[in-house]
Each structure stands twice: as structure tokens, then as C-alpha cells.
Design a protein around this motif. Sequence first.
Motif, mmCIF file in Angstrom:
data_model
loop_
_atom_site.group_PDB
_atom_site.id
_atom_site.type_symbol
_atom_site.label_atom_id
_atom_site.label_comp_id
_atom_site.label_asym_id
_atom_site.label_seq_id
_atom_site.Cartn_x
_atom_site.Cartn_y
_atom_site.Cartn_z
ATOM 1 N N LYS A 1 -3.713 12.729 -14.419
ATOM 2 C CA LYS A 1 -3.299 13.690 -13.266
ATOM 3 C C LYS A 1 -3.078 13.205 -11.980
ATOM 4 O O LYS A 1 -3.141 13.845 -10.969
ATOM 5 N N ILE A 2 -3.233 11.844 -11.629
ATOM 6 C CA ILE A 2 -3.184 11.271 -10.320
ATOM 7 C C ILE A 2 -1.690 10.803 -10.111
ATOM 8 O O ILE A 2 -1.232 10.278 -10.785
ATOM 9 N N SER A 3 -1.624 11.397 -8.838
ATOM 10 C CA SER A 3 -0.046 11.118 -8.381
ATOM 11 C C SER A 3 0.178 10.335 -6.844
ATOM 12 O O SER A 3 0.800 9.795 -6.554
ATOM 13 N N SER A 4 -1.131 10.085 -6.210
ATOM 14 C CA SER A 4 -1.101 9.499 -4.984
ATOM 15 C C SER A 4 -2.479 8.954 -5.009
ATOM 16 O O SER A 4 -3.539 9.787 -5.282
ATOM 17 N N ILE A 5 -2.943 8.032 -4.281
ATOM 18 C CA ILE A 5 -4.126 7.388 -3.590
ATOM 19 C C ILE A 5 -4.154 6.934 -2.399
ATOM 20 O O ILE A 5 -3.309 6.367 -1.896
ATOM 21 N N ASP A 6 -5.188 7.368 -1.502
ATOM 22 C CA ASP A 6 -5.374 6.904 -0.251
ATOM 23 C C ASP A 6 -6.406 6.349 -0.043
ATOM 24 O O ASP A 6 -7.593 6.466 -0.891
ATOM 25 N N LEU B 1 0.711 -1.142 0.278
ATOM 26 C CA LEU B 1 -0.053 0.117 0.000
ATOM 27 C C LEU B 1 1.014 1.073 -0.162
ATOM 28 O O LEU B 1 0.488 2.359 -0.462
ATOM 29 N N ASP B 2 1.997 1.162 0.645
ATOM 30 C CA ASP B 2 3.003 2.209 0.454
ATOM 31 C C ASP B 2 3.157 2.877 -0.838
ATOM 32 O O ASP B 2 3.631 4.089 -1.052
ATOM 33 N N ASP B 3 3.143 1.885 -1.971
ATOM 34 C CA ASP B 3 3.283 2.276 -3.344
ATOM 35 C C ASP B 3 2.314 3.444 -3.798
ATOM 36 O O ASP B 3 2.691 4.228 -4.813
ATOM 37 N N LEU B 4 1.111 3.698 -2.969
ATOM 38 C CA LEU B 4 0.136 4.586 -3.525
ATOM 39 C C LEU B 4 0.589 6.054 -2.997
ATOM 40 O O LEU B 4 -0.166 6.853 -3.220
ATOM 41 N N ILE B 5 1.359 6.040 -1.854
ATOM 42 C CA ILE B 5 1.953 7.332 -1.611
ATOM 43 C C ILE B 5 2.555 8.278 -2.741
ATOM 44 O O ILE B 5 2.337 9.317 -2.729
ATOM 45 N N ASN B 6 3.119 7.650 -3.264
ATOM 46 C CA ASN B 6 3.759 8.389 -4.572
ATOM 47 C C ASN B 6 3.657 7.306 -5.806
ATOM 48 O O ASN B 6 4.699 6.294 -5.870
ATOM 49 N N LEU B 7 2.842 7.714 -6.901
ATOM 50 C CA LEU B 7 2.712 6.616 -8.049
ATOM 51 C C LEU B 7 4.016 6.505 -8.948
ATOM 52 O O LEU B 7 4.042 5.806 -9.604
ATOM 53 N N THR B 8 5.172 7.404 -8.623
ATOM 54 C CA THR B 8 6.213 7.619 -9.430
ATOM 55 C C THR B 8 6.858 6.211 -9.360
ATOM 56 O O THR B 8 7.799 5.753 -10.050
ATOM 57 N N SER B 9 6.938 5.736 -7.972
ATOM 58 C CA SER B 9 7.674 4.363 -7.595
ATOM 59 C C SER B 9 7.006 3.305 -8.231
ATOM 60 O O SER B 9 7.834 2.270 -8.272
ATOM 61 N N ILE B 10 6.044 3.315 -8.728
ATOM 62 C CA ILE B 10 5.526 1.985 -9.695
ATOM 63 C C ILE B 10 5.322 2.533 -11.273
ATOM 64 O O ILE B 10 4.565 1.836 -11.661
ATOM 65 N N ASN B 11 5.807 3.448 -11.308
ATOM 66 C CA ASN B 11 5.656 3.923 -12.870
ATOM 67 C C ASN B 11 4.271 4.385 -13.431
ATOM 68 O O ASN B 11 4.260 3.845 -14.397
ATOM 69 N N VAL C 1 -12.057 5.856 -1.147
ATOM 70 C CA VAL C 1 -10.723 5.945 -1.987
ATOM 71 C C VAL C 1 -10.458 7.378 -2.632
ATOM 72 O O VAL C 1 -11.578 8.098 -3.288
ATOM 73 N N ILE C 2 -9.495 8.105 -2.157
ATOM 74 C CA ILE C 2 -9.203 9.404 -2.432
ATOM 75 C C ILE C 2 -8.085 9.331 -3.696
ATOM 76 O O ILE C 2 -7.111 8.875 -3.066
ATOM 77 N N MET C 3 -8.234 10.113 -4.492
ATOM 78 C CA MET C 3 -7.194 10.426 -5.683
ATOM 79 C C MET C 3 -6.506 11.735 -5.508
ATOM 80 O O MET C 3 -7.345 12.752 -5.505
ATOM 81 N N TYR C 4 -5.408 11.845 -5.771
ATOM 82 C CA TYR C 4 -4.738 13.359 -5.292
ATOM 83 C C TYR C 4 -3.960 13.782 -6.750
ATOM 84 O O TYR C 4 -3.299 12.741 -7.278
ATOM 85 N N GLU C 5 -3.877 15.005 -6.585
ATOM 86 C CA GLU C 5 -3.055 15.642 -7.794
ATOM 87 C C GLU C 5 -1.700 15.456 -7.879
ATOM 88 O O GLU C 5 -1.000 15.167 -8.754
ATOM 89 N N HIS C 6 -1.168 15.568 -6.467
ATOM 90 C CA HIS C 6 0.274 15.367 -6.222
ATOM 91 C C HIS C 6 0.716 14.199 -5.298
ATOM 92 O O HIS C 6 -0.341 13.522 -4.661
ATOM 93 N N ALA C 7 1.770 13.862 -4.961
ATOM 94 C CA ALA C 7 2.220 12.843 -4.242
ATOM 95 C C ALA C 7 2.052 13.310 -2.780
ATOM 96 O O ALA C 7 1.743 14.452 -2.373
ATOM 97 N N ASN C 8 1.903 12.110 -2.013
ATOM 98 C CA ASN C 8 1.773 12.381 -0.550
ATOM 99 C C ASN C 8 0.387 13.143 -0.236
ATOM 100 O O ASN C 8 0.334 14.010 0.862
ATOM 101 N N PHE C 9 -0.412 12.599 -0.790
ATOM 102 C CA PHE C 9 -1.847 13.051 -0.606
ATOM 103 C C PHE C 9 -2.139 14.674 -0.482
ATOM 104 O O PHE C 9 -2.669 15.108 0.413
#
Length: 248
Positions: A233-238, A147-157, A188-196
Amino acid sequence: MKKISYLFIALFIVSCSNENQTTESILEENQIFKERFYFKGNFYEIEFTKDSEGNTEPYGEIPIALQGLEKFPELATVFENDTTYFFEDESEKFTFYGDDYEALIESRKKSYEPTQKNPAILGEVQAKMKFYHDSYFNGNTMNINSLDDLINLTSINFNDKASSCQMPRSFVMPGPGNISNPLLDRRVIMYEHANFSGKSIEISNYTVTPFQTYGHERFKSLSSALFSNWNDKISSIDIVVNNISQVR
């Protein structure tokens, strides 16, 4: 002579038929429809036109109260089947739904204390929650190892790559006034930037099939502020359960 007359009549009928079909197609592609919006305690109905690709444009004037929503850096949007809800920020959104925003923030600070977090949710997310690279549930899907991968979707390309998604009923956010099962009180909340951070959207109350599948088939048609969209445009998901973040 009669054959020529019949041929002329037949061609005339076909021509009229094609003209009607063309007119109907144009009308269908540029149809006008209404959408309902909520902001600051008021509901608004706005007319839109839609082209053949599903892109929409406001038809007529936008109410002053809904103009310039993009200026709110933490604009929170909830898409439901018949209404789009706008809030200045997440705190205002949580208050509207009767939830505890402070508890969510506190749970994110305690990222290394798993006492209120359910590791079984990882399996559900991996198996049932699908984010797609393309619209209409096509293209590569997002794959996570934790689930930590969802903090910053860059980590999973998969940063700024999601164009559609599907999720099961178990992730449906309870709407205002609904009686929900506490065990299923998830959002499920989707964010514009990393780290919610930045603007956010929730679309888990939006039905995409008659078989209780939720999500959205085309992020490009999701407007967070009437003029922009959420495609790529989604970069993180909580994932939040009972006001507790399951990701951090």
C-alpha cells in the motif's frame, strides 16, 4: 502377555504426548496478547489473538475512541516497539514530537532549491535502506536512481509492492523526550498515495534485529487503524532531516 501390556502402555503414552503437543500448538497459534495504543492524549491496551501466520484480530471490544480511525484521510501512524501512536494528521504528529511541520511543507515547495539538502543521503539510501517485495525481507528490492524516484514509486515499478523493509540506525526517528544528535535527526515517512499524500506510517523506531537494524519484517501485520494493514500500500516515501524534506 507382558509384551502386549508394555506395547499398550507405550502406545498410550505416545498418544497422550501427541495430544498434548496438538493442544500446545493450538494454544500457541491462538494466543492472546496485549498491544498498547495512543490517541488524543490517552493510552489504551487492547487484547488480540494471533494465528499461525501472524495475523491478528481484536479480542473483545475496541475502545470507542479507537473505532473508525480509517475515516481520517491523513491518519498518521508511528509504530514503536511497545506502542502504536495514532494522529489525525501529520501536523498533529509533528507537534507531539516537538518538530516543525510547517518547515517540512515549506521545504517541499522549494523542491528546486537544494541549499538545505544533502545529496550524500542518496548513497546511504541506495546502500542501506531496503524495501522488499515480500515479507520477511524476501523477494525483489526497491532500487532508486535518485531521491526524486521516491515521490511516486510507480516511476520505479514499486508502487503498492512493499511488504517489508530494513533501515540502519542512522535513520531512526527520535522518540518523544529523547535527546537526539541533530545530524541524525531523520525520519522516514511512507505514504498511501504519491506525492506524500493520504495516510502515512513511520516504523523507523521499530527494532527488527538485536544488531540495531530497524524497519519491519511483515507489513501485513501493521495495522494503521486496528483493522487494515500496510502490505502493498506504499506509493511514496519521504526522508526528512531536521524538518527538511530531502526528496523534494
